[in-house]
Design an enzyme around this catalytic site. Structure first.
Site, PDB file in Angstrom:
ATOM      1  N   ASP A   1       0.835  -1.205   0.000  1.00 31.09           N
ATOM      2  CA  ASP A   1       0.000   0.000   0.000  1.00 31.09           C
ATOM      3  C   ASP A   1       0.870   1.256   0.000  1.00 31.09           C
ATOM      4  O   ASP A   1       0.587   2.226  -0.716  1.00 31.09           O
ATOM      5  CB  ASP A   1      -0.909   0.022   1.222  1.00 31.09           C
ATOM      6  N   SER A   2       1.907   1.248   0.825  1.00 28.96           N
ATOM      7  CA  SER A   2       2.779   2.417   0.891  1.00 28.96           C
ATOM      8  C   SER A   2       3.559   2.587  -0.407  1.00 28.96           C
ATOM      9  O   SER A   2       3.819   3.716  -0.850  1.00 28.96           O
ATOM     10  CB  SER A   2       3.736   2.317   2.089  1.00 28.96           C
TER      11      SER A   2
END
Length: 306
Positions: free
Chosen positions: A250-251
């Protein structure tokens, strides 16, 4: 504006203990609670990069309120649909090994699904929608296709990061970016696992041929592969002590999107994205970005079309 959509939001409980022993009281020496869900993570990381977003999705009960309150404390806009039940709590255990316990969450009724779809239809033309994560109970796989069709009709750039079976059916609507991991890309294209690097490259090119505008295949400690009509890039990942891999992808996705919006080159955006993904894996939760300059020194990019 960027909108993120998390259909199955969660609170992540991170705990650390020396050893996980069956049939015993296992006492932790560290714990951390974090608002979560893949789209929620993207919104949080975008905020850390100085980029605004609006978080959409479903929330329920006191745990859902915790997620909404936490995002608002970070000055992140929210527009959730509230449903009955309790937003799930996932548990990530770091001991002699890493354990991930992921719960199901509440049932989402048809009327509530329609409310969310209407919110997506109201997203302004030219915006970006990042749709991430799993489906909650009660939501059919076809919702992903419905959202893809809406985005094409409304002129919204759709970014997909989900293992839902119908991802392949969204390709005719030309999603702006797909970010599967190695297992997910094999599932999307019905390939036998595990895939070699050559096999992953074939899959990435097939996704482009079938309609995706860009593809990033995340590979954990092996970095990532990036595909577009003009580029085929291999990015290596920094190495370090893994603490919690749950939010790493996600990051990485948020950083790539954010840096591209800040007019960084594909190569620069990918390098920073992989570094931030690694930094997150070396942390309890999302990276605080402090170690990125050092991690970037370990990142290399190979252009197979250059």
């Amino acid at each position: 504006m960027i909108y993120t959509c998390t259909l199955n939001t969660a609170i992540d409980l991170y705990v650390e203990l020396e050893e996980l022993i069956p049939d015993s009281v296992n006492r932790t020496f560290d714990e951390d609670y974090q608002p979560n869900g893949k789209g929620v993570n993207v919104s949080i990381m975008l905020k850390r990069l100085g980029i605004e977003s609006v978080a959409l999705g479903f929330i329920a009960g006191f745990t859902g309120k915790y997620i909404e309150d936490s995002l608002r404390e970070m000055d992140i806009q929210t527009d959730f649909v509230e449903v009955d039940g309790i937003t799930r709590v996932n548990v990530f255990i770091n001991s002699t090994e890493e354990y991930k316990i992921v719960n199901q969450g509440p049932v989402i009724q048809l009327a509530e699904q329609k409310l969310l779809l209407n919110k997506i239809k109201e997203i302004p033309t030219g915006s970006m929608l990042v749709l991430s994560g799993s489906l909650p109970k009660g939501v059919p796989d076809s919702i992903i296709v419905d959202i893809a069709k809406t985005c094409q009709t409304q002129g919204i750039q759709l970014v997909l990061d989900t293992s839902v079976d119908t991802v392949a059916d969204t390709l005719i609507y030309r999603p702006f970016l797909l970010k599967p991991n190695e297992e997910e890309v094999a599932d999307i294209l019905k390939k036998k696992k595990p895939l070699s690097e050559e096999g992953l490259i074939e899959c990435g090119n097939e996704l482009l041929q079938r309609g995706a505008q860009q593809v990033i295949i995340s590979r954990g400690k092996n970095g990532a592969l990036y595909f577009s009509q003009d580029d085929l890039l291999k990015v290596t990942s920094p190495q370090g002590k893994v603490v919690n891999t749950a939010c790493s992808g996600d990051s990485m996705l948020a950083t790539f999107i954010g840096k591209r919006l800040q007019d960084r080159t594909i190569g620069d955006a990918l390098s920073k994205a992989v570094a931030v993904g690694a930094s997150t894996a070396f942390s309890k939760g999302l990276s605080d970005l402090k170690d990125i300059p050092d991690l970037l020194k370990q990142v290399t990019i190979t252009n197979y079309k250059g």
